[in-house]
Design an enzyme around this catalytic site. Structure first.
Site, PDB file in Angstrom:
ATOM      1  CB  CYS A   1      -0.836   0.047   1.257  1.00  0.00           C
ATOM      2  SG  CYS A   1      -1.748  -1.409   1.504  1.00  0.00           S
TER       3      CYS A   1
ATOM      4  NE  ARG B   1       2.495   1.123  -5.353  1.00  0.00           N
ATOM      5  CZ  ARG B   1       3.490   0.235  -5.364  1.00  0.00           C
ATOM      6  NH1 ARG B   1       3.270  -0.983  -4.944  1.00  0.00           N
ATOM      7  NH2 ARG B   1       4.674   0.568  -5.826  1.00  0.00           N
TER       8      ARG B   1
ATOM      9  CD1 TRP C   1      -4.596  -5.500   1.013  1.00  0.00           C
ATOM     10  CD2 TRP C   1      -6.177  -4.874  -0.412  1.00  0.00           C
ATOM     11  NE1 TRP C   1      -5.278  -6.628   0.630  1.00  0.00           N
ATOM     12  CE2 TRP C   1      -6.256  -6.268  -0.246  1.00  0.00           C
ATOM     13  CE3 TRP C   1      -7.083  -4.268  -1.266  1.00  0.00           C
ATOM     14  CZ2 TRP C   1      -7.192  -7.058  -0.899  1.00  0.00           C
ATOM     15  CZ3 TRP C   1      -8.015  -5.052  -1.908  1.00  0.00           C
ATOM     16  CH2 TRP C   1      -8.072  -6.422  -1.729  1.00  0.00           C
TER      17      TRP C   1
ATOM     18  CG  ASN D   1       1.811  -1.656   3.604  1.00  0.00           C
ATOM     19  OD1 ASN D   1       0.849  -2.419   3.614  1.00  0.00           O
ATOM     20  ND2 ASN D   1       2.819  -1.788   2.766  1.00  0.00           N
ATOM     21  N   GLY D   2       1.032  -3.336   6.453  1.00  0.00           N
ATOM     22  CA  GLY D   2       1.537  -4.614   6.949  1.00  0.00           C
ATOM     23  C   GLY D   2       0.492  -5.240   7.862  1.00  0.00           C
TER      24      GLY D   2
ATOM     25  CD  GLU E   1       3.527 -21.217 -13.828  1.00  0.00           C
ATOM     26  OE1 GLU E   1       3.016 -21.993 -14.669  1.00  0.00           O
ATOM     27  OE2 GLU E   1       4.015 -20.114 -14.145  1.00  0.00           O
TER      28      GLU E   1
ATOM     29  CE  LYS F   1       6.845 -18.564 -15.610  1.00  0.00           C
ATOM     30  NZ  LYS F   1       5.619 -19.160 -15.980  1.00  0.00           N
TER      31      LYS F   1
ATOM     32  CD  GLU G   1       8.003 -19.858 -19.442  1.00  0.00           C
ATOM     33  OE1 GLU G   1       7.633 -19.697 -20.616  1.00  0.00           O
ATOM     34  OE2 GLU G   1       7.266 -19.670 -18.466  1.00  0.00           O
TER      35      GLU G   1
ATOM     36  CG  HIS H   1       3.235 -44.846  -9.571  1.00  0.00           C
ATOM     37  ND1 HIS H   1       2.952 -46.139  -9.186  1.00  0.00           N
ATOM     38  CD2 HIS H   1       2.576 -44.050  -8.696  1.00  0.00           C
ATOM     39  CE1 HIS H   1       2.131 -46.130  -8.155  1.00  0.00           C
ATOM     40  NE2 HIS H   1       1.879 -44.868  -7.826  1.00  0.00           N
TER      41      HIS H   1
ATOM     42  CE  LYS I   1       3.303 -12.226 -21.563  1.00  0.00           C
ATOM     43  NZ  LYS I   1       3.657 -13.028 -20.373  1.00  0.00           N
TER      44      LYS I   1
HETATM   45  C1  AGP Z   1       3.973 -18.860 -19.589  1.00  0.00           C
HETATM   46  O1  AGP Z   1       5.131 -18.565 -18.823  1.00  0.00           O
HETATM   47  C2  AGP Z   1       4.304 -19.157 -21.013  1.00  0.00           C
HETATM   48  N1  AGP Z   1       4.907 -18.012 -21.601  1.00  0.00           N
HETATM   49  C3  AGP Z   1       3.164 -19.737 -21.828  1.00  0.00           C
HETATM   50  O2  AGP Z   1       3.017 -21.051 -21.361  1.00  0.00           O
HETATM   51  C4  AGP Z   1       1.778 -19.060 -21.740  1.00  0.00           C
HETATM   52  O3  AGP Z   1       1.258 -19.235 -20.447  1.00  0.00           O
HETATM   53  C5  AGP Z   1       0.832 -19.742 -22.750  1.00  0.00           C
HETATM   54  O4  AGP Z   1       1.345 -19.530 -24.040  1.00  0.00           O
HETATM   55  C6  AGP Z   1      -0.593 -19.204 -22.675  1.00  0.00           C
HETATM   56  O5  AGP Z   1      -0.631 -17.840 -22.987  1.00  0.00           O
HETATM   57  P1  AGP Z   1      -1.970 -17.013 -22.670  1.00  0.00           P
HETATM   58  O6  AGP Z   1      -2.121 -17.034 -21.185  1.00  0.00           O
HETATM   59  O7  AGP Z   1      -1.724 -15.645 -23.204  1.00  0.00           O
HETATM   60  O8  AGP Z   1      -3.104 -17.713 -23.322  1.00  0.00           O
END
Ligand code: AGP
Length: 613
Positions: free
Chosen positions: A2, A28, A76, A102-103, A488, A492, A495, A511, A608
């Site tokens: 905040c 924010r 907040w 804040n906190g 996830e 991360k 990639e 397994h 992206k």
């Molecule tokens: C996420 O780190 C990746 N860059 C990629 O998996 C991404 O999440 C996926 O291409 C989906 O994109 P979107 O959320 O724009 O649909």
């Protein structure tokens, strides 16, 4: 984070500077704002629920007298509704002191009982007012402002960024930090304080960044810093030479790191104004989510890709767990070609940051053709996905520049949590009290998320990344609602560092994947206090028994005790633990990739938004 601002001037009027500083923080989420001004021998406090322009309009309609010293705050809410009397600043004692904070003060109930027994009368439901009363009553009894703040903070458990002013200490602001950031700069007219360095750059690029347990005393001539024990400490200013591009990155070296740090604000903005604590329900700011419109839904089909699909996995746990509605889930690229069968009353929930991912769009179109109601969780209001959805929930992550999605993921998890509550309330499965508790838990999450960005946390994860940067590969394990966080975390790392990593349900490891375990492999195990914690601890033992190196991430202290290394995370409701658990994994991937010299914001081979098949 905040907003906190403050200024001690040699001359001039501080109010426009305070409002200008709060405006810099206005992207924010917050639900109230206020200022405290030293006017002669008294304090003038002006505060309003609602957005900053509500307070600003109030100040224009009835201007306060000019003042050369004051503090300001955007709030907040974690404790107490977003109403005027809960807004900061809070007065303390006989009104001789005003505080912004804040906190979270974790022991505020004990302190409040002690103060009430001593005759204190409280005006609000906030934890902050406890701090104001402790300091105000000490100052009323003749204590110096700095001594009163030190004494109060020594009794506080929790995290804070705070500032105090007193009519008995003209010309001085006392500020302190433990967790959420605070910075100070000496400018042309005086000395300035802010919780975000961006609000200081117009005064100076030489900024003092307070450390945890620092207490700063600001006057128009400068700042003096002491530790909680009262000992003086030197905090030389650091020069901040950000160019326009760097300011775009908020001074961070990479957009990804900036976006990771933005997550507490993203959570607030995505949840802000949608939480109706009174009714224990969620008010989405777009059509299509009323009880009547949801009445016919019998099943949910999630379609998404990559990180968004991991959010979809967690949405399944939330919607089935809280709304008792069956959920199917599919990679959008698989759903399109498996000739799916959908039952009447299906909601097709597409999740996407960009809203332009070809596979997700086509999967959603196919589901709609099969009679499903196409809805979406998306970050771009003008995207194809939102346009083609019957109803949508906008995530308010702001533009996400880093190719590796971080803040959009946390926003998607926040939106999924709100959706599960809305569905549960619409179906009569969740009552008002349960809805209120779930929403109160969400409000508490922001300061917990902020506490994970303290210097000591960040340094610890960076050191861990250095020790594991040359591992042969990574295994990420999680169970239940944290299994998708394992997926996830692996994505991360893959990639942006190009290292091999796999996410797996912890129970599935025996397994097959356990064959990978050896000293050169690092296994990251996500474990939160909850229903499956003991089972996950057994998985840690299985990895250790085969010579594997284990990093334990989460709120389960027993897991940390048996793992080789650990990254503790605050204990939250299990439903919300994925939002906290993903942060160390994002930072681990970031630092390993950085140490390996990879291109963080534009990793090789990636785009992206994958707008083609
Ligand atoms: C996420 O780190 C990746 N860059 C990629 O998996 C991404 O999440 C996926 O291409 C989906 O994109 P979107 O959320 O724009 O649909």
């Amino acid at each position: 984070m905040c907003g906190i601002v403050g200024a001690a001037l040699e001359a001039g009027d501080v109010t426009p500077l305070l409002i200008g500083g709060l405006k810099v923080l206005e992207y924010r989420g917050y639900d109230s704002a206020g200022v405290a001004l030293l006017v002669g021998d008294r304090l003038e406090i002006r505060r309003r629920a609602g957005r900053l322009d509500t307070l600003e309009g109030d100040l224009v309609a009835s201007p306060p007298p000019p003042s050369i010293l004051g503090i300001g705050h955007t709030r907040w809410a974690t404790h107490g509704l977003a109403v005027d009397h809960n807004a900061h600043p809070h007065g303390g004692g006989k009104g001789s002191v005003a505080i912004v904070h804040n906190g979270i003060i974790e022991n505020y109930q004990d302190l409040k009982r002690e103060l009430e027994a001593d005759g204190a009368v409280f005006q609000s439901e906030t934890d902050t007012e406890v701090l104001a009363q402790m300091i105000g009553r000490a100052v009323d009894r003749g204590a110096d402002l700095l001594d009163a703040v030190l004494a109060a903070l020594r009794r506080v458990e929790g995290y804070y960024a705070m500032a105090a002013v007193s009519a008995r200490s003209p010309g001085r602001i006392v500020a302190a930090r433990n967790g959420p950031p605070l910075a100070v700069a000496r400018g042309p007219q005086g000395t300035y304080l802010a919780s975000d360095v961006l609000a200081l750059l117009s005064y100076s690029r030489d900024v003092v960044f307070l450390e945890d347990h620092d207490v700063a005393e600001l006057t128009a001539d400068g700042v003096r810093v002491v530790r909680l024990d009262g000992s003086t400490v030197e905090r030389p200013p650091k020069h901040v030479d950000w160019d326009a591009e760097a300011v775009g990155k908020g001074g961070y070296p990479h957009y990804m790191l900036k976006e990771i740090h933005e997550q507490p604000d993203v959570l607030a903005r995505t949840a802000f104004e949608r939480i109706d604590l009174e009714r224990g329900d969620v008010l989405f700011d777009s059509p299509g989510w009323s009880d009547q419109e949801l009445a016919g839904i019998q099943r949910v089909q999630v379609v998404a890709c990559g990180t968004a699909l991991h959010a979809g996995y967690i949405a399944r746990y939330l919607i089935e767990g809280l709304a008792r509605l069956p959920v199917d889930l599919d990679y959008a690229s698989e759903f399109r070609y498996r000739d799916p069968v959908l039952v009447p009353g299906t909601m097709a929930l597409a999740i996407s940051q960009s809203g332009e991912t070809a596979d997700t769009l086509e999967a959603q179109r196919l589901a709609a053709k099969l009679g499903a109601a196409p809805v979406s969780i998306c970050n771009v209001i003008s995207s194809s996905l939102v346009r083609e959805s019957k109803a949508h929930i906008l995530t308010k992550a702001g533009p996400e520049i880093g190719v590796a999605s971080t803040k959009a993921f946390v926003a998607q998890l926040t939106a999924a949590y709100l959706l599960a509550i809305r569905l549960g309330r619409a179906r009569g499965v969740l009552d008002v009290a349960t809805g209120r508790k779930l929403l109160a838990d969400l409000r508490l999450l922001r300061p917990q998320l902020e506490s994970m960005f303290g210097e000591h946390h960040l340094d610890h994860v960076r050191d861990l990344a250095d020790r594991h940067r040359n591992a042969k590969g990574f295994l990420f394990l999680g169970r239940g609602i944290n299994f998708p966080i394992a997926l996830e975390g692996a994505l991360k790392l893959k990639e942006i560092s190009y290292m091999h990593a796999e996410g797996y349900p912890a129970g599935e490891m025996k397994h097959g994947p356990i064959a990978l375990v050896e000293p050169s492999m690092t296994t990251v195990v996500i474990n939160s206090v909850g229903r499956v914690a003991d089972k996950v601890r057994s998985n840690i033992e299985q990895v250790k028994a085969r010579g594997g190196r284990v990093i334990s991430v989460g709120s389960d202290a027993k897991s940390h005790a048996i793992a080789e290394e650990s990254i503790p995370v605050p204990t939250s409701s299990e439903w919300l633990s994925p939002i906290l658990n993903v942060v160390p994994l994002q930072l681990l991937a970031y630092h390993i990739a950085n140490l390996r010299g990879c291109d963080i914001d534009k990793p090789r081979n990636l785009a992206k938004s994958v707008t083609v098949e």
